[in-house]
Design a protein around this motif. Structure first.
Motif, PDB file in Angstrom:
ATOM      1  N   GLU A  73       0.937  -1.292  -0.059  1.00  0.00           N
ATOM      2  CA  GLU A  73      -0.003  -0.065  -0.072  1.00  0.00           C
ATOM      3  C   GLU A  73       0.883   1.296   0.036  1.00  0.00           C
ATOM      4  N   THR A 122       0.318   5.794  -0.352  1.00  0.00           N
ATOM      5  CA  THR A 122      -0.596   6.822  -0.568  1.00  0.00           C
ATOM      6  C   THR A 122       0.160   8.011  -1.272  1.00  0.00           C
ATOM      7  N   THR A 124     -19.007  10.476   1.437  1.00  0.00           N
ATOM      8  CA  THR A 124     -18.728  10.209   0.145  1.00  0.00           C
ATOM      9  C   THR A 124     -18.621  11.523  -0.814  1.00  0.00           C
ATOM     10  N   TYR A 154     -12.761  12.013  -9.935  1.00  0.00           N
ATOM     11  CA  TYR A 154     -12.471  11.317  -8.516  1.00  0.00           C
ATOM     12  C   TYR A 154     -13.705  10.991  -7.662  1.00  0.00           C
ATOM     13  N   GLY A 210     -14.776   8.835  -4.138  1.00  0.00           N
ATOM     14  CA  GLY A 210     -14.486   8.049  -2.796  1.00  0.00           C
ATOM     15  C   GLY A 210     -14.976   8.719  -1.390  1.00  0.00           C
ATOM     16  N   LYS A 211     -14.061   8.442  -0.382  1.00  0.00           N
ATOM     17  CA  LYS A 211     -14.726   8.988   0.861  1.00  0.00           C
ATOM     18  C   LYS A 211     -13.796  10.230   1.311  1.00  0.00           C
ATOM     19  N   GLU A 215      -3.106   3.375  -3.105  1.00  0.00           N
ATOM     20  CA  GLU A 215      -2.994   2.386  -3.909  1.00  0.00           C
ATOM     21  C   GLU A 215      -2.644   1.026  -3.339  1.00  0.00           C
ATOM     22  N   ARG A 216      -3.357   0.027  -3.487  1.00  0.00           N
ATOM     23  CA  ARG A 216      -3.204  -1.410  -2.814  1.00  0.00           C
ATOM     24  C   ARG A 216      -2.973  -2.380  -3.809  1.00  0.00           C
ATOM     25  N   GLU A 274      -6.005  -2.013  -6.305  1.00  0.00           N
ATOM     26  CA  GLU A 274      -7.010  -1.227  -5.739  1.00  0.00           C
ATOM     27  C   GLU A 274      -6.845   0.102  -5.722  1.00  0.00           C
ATOM     28  N   LYS A 286      -7.965   3.886  -3.836  1.00  0.00           N
ATOM     29  CA  LYS A 286      -9.188   4.363  -2.901  1.00  0.00           C
ATOM     30  C   LYS A 286      -8.817   6.060  -2.925  1.00  0.00           C
ATOM     31  N   ASN A 287     -10.016   6.549  -2.945  1.00  0.00           N
ATOM     32  CA  ASN A 287      -9.487   8.199  -3.104  1.00  0.00           C
ATOM     33  C   ASN A 287     -10.216   8.619  -1.575  1.00  0.00           C
ATOM     34  N   VAL A 288      -9.447   9.518  -1.054  1.00  0.00           N
ATOM     35  CA  VAL A 288      -9.899  10.186   0.378  1.00  0.00           C
ATOM     36  C   VAL A 288      -9.838  11.623   0.121  1.00  0.00           C
TER      37      VAL A 288
END
Length: 324
Positions: A228, A230, A248, A259, A261-262, A287-288, A297, A299-301
């Motif tokens: 992972e 960031t 979200t 984009y 995401g959370k 990124e994971r 995978e 994910k956007n924060v």
């Protein structure tokens, strides 16, 4: 190679005869004639195998005895047997490729590596489900080209935690880790333990019984392993949606990325009161990379929003700002 081919064929026929006689003796367990013939044929089969190993050493051929034993029931579903054998071949070739061409992230095997590491079927033998596989090697005075891949097959079976998995990935590549996972899962699915023993042409022997529970544990550890990282970015665009309850967001860059995401736990909901509206968004892209599936995978924060003028031209002309 003619002598070797002859002995290999003799071993194949002898072990086939042993299997037939064992089946016949099960139907007539008191038949003295079958008992004598079986004992005689077993001696011939063992002698043929001994001759095969001797000539294999002379001809630089590595011999692998691969035996599957059901831990539940006594069935050998073709799907699971074939899958276990095939995934083992792919694992061996991927390891060879790592030594020949360097570690890889993607589970792709080079054509030359595939040809050099192909395992040929010699014969099957009784006692659970056993087969003998052969691999032609190139050997000098120091080592053979298959020595390190064979040794690595057993080293990677000592996986006990996520750190071990990452060590294998660093040394041999994530592709090898994925192959270990796929072979372990395939063998576990069939309900098998695997007894795999190599006799190298230099006389070195490697082998162990790998219980189904051990294979299951290996697959489970790899399932939990991932990398992972960031990546902080700042981009100018439009906040087109935000859900306060679900936490979200949806942010769009003109003629660019979208984009979703959370919201970050520290994101200030009070300060944001216009949708849609132009902003500079501070986003963390997480990124994971999953080792078992090779799936990436993202994910956007959303961490912060800084208001921009309402002039859409200034947004369209403003390039994304990199940084955090």
């Amino acid at each position: 190679m003619s002598d070797y081919s002859y002995v290999a064929d003799r071993a194949k026929k002898a072990h086939a005869s042993v299997s037939r006689l064992e089946a016949a003796l099960q139907r007539a367990p008191q038949d003295r004639g079958l008992q004598i013939n079986l004992a005689s044929m077993r001696r011939l089969a063992e002698q043929a195998r001994s001759d095969l190993n001797r000539l294999a050493a002379i001809n630089h051929i590595e011999v692998c005895n691969y035996r599957l034993s059901p831990e539940f029931g006594d069935g050998y579903a073709l799907e699971h047997v074939a899958s276990s054998f095939l995934e083992y071949q792919l694992l061996f070739s991927q390891i060879y490729d790592a030594f020949a061409n360097g570690p890889k992230s993607n589970a792709v095997i080079g054509a030359e590596a595939k040809a050099a590491s192909t395992l040929d079927f010699a014969f099957s033998y009784s006692g659970s489900l056993g087969i003998v596989l052969l691999a032609k090697s190139e050997r000098d005075f120091i080592e053979g080209n298959l020595d390190k891949p064979i040794d690595a097959l057993y080293q990677i079976m000592d996986v006990s935690d996520v750190d071990n998995v990452k060590d294998i990935a660093n040394n041999l590549g994530r592709a090898v880790v994925k192959r270990v996972h796929d072979w372990s899962k395939a063998t576990v699915k069939g309900g098998f333990a695997a007894d795999i023993r190599w006799k190298r042409s230099d006389g070195v022997e490697r082998g162990q019984v790998i219980a189904r529970s051990k294979l299951e544990k290996i697959a489970e550890i790899i399932d939990r392993t991932s990398d992972e990282k960031t990546i902080p970015i700042s981009v100018a665009g439009t906040l087109v949606g935000i859900d306060v309850n679900a936490k979200t967001f949806h942010f769009v860059v003109p003629d660019g990325e979208s984009y979703k995401g959370k919201l970050d736990d520290q994101f200030s909901l009070i300060a944001q009161n216009r949708v849609p509206a132009p902003y500079v968004a501070d986003i963390s892209m997480i990124e994971r990379q999953h080792y078992a599936t090779d799936v990436r995978e993202v994910k956007n924060v959303l961490r912060r929003l800084n208001p921009l003028p309402l002039d859409p031209l200034s947004i369209a002309l403003g390039p994304p700002l990199l940084g955090g």
